[in-house]
Design a protein around this motif. Sequence first.
Motif, short mmCIF file in Angstrom:
data_model
loop_
_atom_site.label_atom_id
_atom_site.label_comp_id
_atom_site.label_asym_id
_atom_site.label_seq_id
_atom_site.Cartn_x
_atom_site.Cartn_y
_atom_site.Cartn_z
N THR A 83 -0.79 -1.47 -3.50
CA THR A 83 0.12 -0.73 -4.37
C THR A 83 1.57 -1.09 -4.10
O THR A 83 2.38 -1.22 -5.02
N ASP A 84 1.93 -1.24 -2.82
CA ASP A 84 3.33 -1.49 -2.50
C ASP A 84 3.80 -2.86 -2.98
O ASP A 84 4.99 -3.05 -3.26
N CYS A 87 5.26 -2.53 -6.41
CA CYS A 87 6.58 -1.90 -6.29
C CYS A 87 7.62 -2.92 -5.83
O CYS A 87 8.72 -3.03 -6.40
N LEU A 120 2.15 0.82 -12.18
CA LEU A 120 2.51 1.77 -11.13
C LEU A 120 2.40 3.21 -11.62
O LEU A 120 1.86 4.07 -10.91
N ASN A 154 6.09 5.65 -2.30
CA ASN A 154 6.83 6.37 -3.33
C ASN A 154 8.34 6.17 -3.21
O ASN A 154 9.05 6.23 -4.22
N TYR A 157 8.59 3.04 -5.11
CA TYR A 157 8.42 3.32 -6.54
C TYR A 157 9.72 3.88 -7.12
O TYR A 157 10.14 3.51 -8.23
#
Length: 407
Positions: A83-84, A87, A120, A154, A157
Amino acid sequence: MLRAAAAPEGLLASAELPHYAAVWTRDVAFASLGADVSDDPELVAAVARSLVGLAQLQAESGQLPNAWWPRRGYWDFHEAGCTDATCLFVVAASQHLNAHPDGRLQRRLWPHLRRAIRWLADQDANQFTLIDSPSGGDWMDSTLQRSGKLLYVNALYHRALTGMAEMCPGDAEKYRARAALLRRKIDLLLWPEPGADHGELLEGVGHQPGSAPGFPHPVGPAARRDAIREDRRHYLSHVDGGRYVDECDVLGNVLAVLYGIASPERARLIMEFLHRSAAAAPYPMPTYTRSFEPGDRWGMYRHDLERFQDERWRNPPGRYHNGGVWPFIGALYVVALRRVGMVAEARAEFARLTAANRLNRGSGSGWGFHEWIDARTGEPEGAPGQSWSAGAYLLAAAVVSDRPVSL
């Protein structure tokens, strides 16, 4: 060191070992901070090549790969996802284009950036605005793992959203509004305080006018109340369902300071806490302010997986992700100290960072710029010649020299 890592396809994590001779999305993002501040045309061009090359490998869904080995013609998204990395692709593009405006590059990247930010947004599993990561789906992807709503992811994000606002004036208000809502939700979930209602996490869901949104499930609200601390000095590491992991993820908290998520008062509290935590250690900041033992209460240390993992990436206490010392984190910590006005402390930490980057397990001379350092023995470990160690160090050097930098 960065010039050695500048391949035709982009910035390699390290030119010294085959496994690291790849364009890793995370490494590129942090290494590019130094490449961009260097104003070296060769390095600036290498950052642009990295972004273009990674964009071509973007999944149809919008996700960016974890790493790309150009010579092998191979790339992947890691076992649990990353996920990162998506971002950081957006963050790196925003930072690079801000430092070195290039309309042609921006037009080329723009369709990929829009797909990335859409992907995202889709990672928000319960519409709390904060996005979710699977276990091992961020840079801690070995046998120390976390999942759920991570502060670190986050924070990135949030920076990706503000970056989209900078790059797209026509949609700037939309992205800024989303970033502001995310900032409120990070404070609500990851810095729990008395007086706030757990149901406020549902703000923005779009309930009918006149309705009274509430959260009827008992575990989350009760766990949140239990996590309230009158003397809180840092954000929680992450929230995984009803588990409020009240540990200090150093990188996540530092990014919250650097990206303006923490208020000025909180930013100072965080940095003073981190400085006290590191005062007795001879090395820069570790990944967490303490290490985790097998069977820790949070279930982060997957000791059952160690037997499958290469010895280089295992996580006994004080090593690798489990409280090991990563110079790129130490560099960002220096920048954050300077950002909150702790100037003398920033210069002292920069001296420790310099000593850490000089450690060299090979010839014993010259700059090692190793991946990480064992917090218990002080031995440099991992690949030498790491571009994110070198790049983040250049950024810290610029900051302690009072050069203006943009993050």
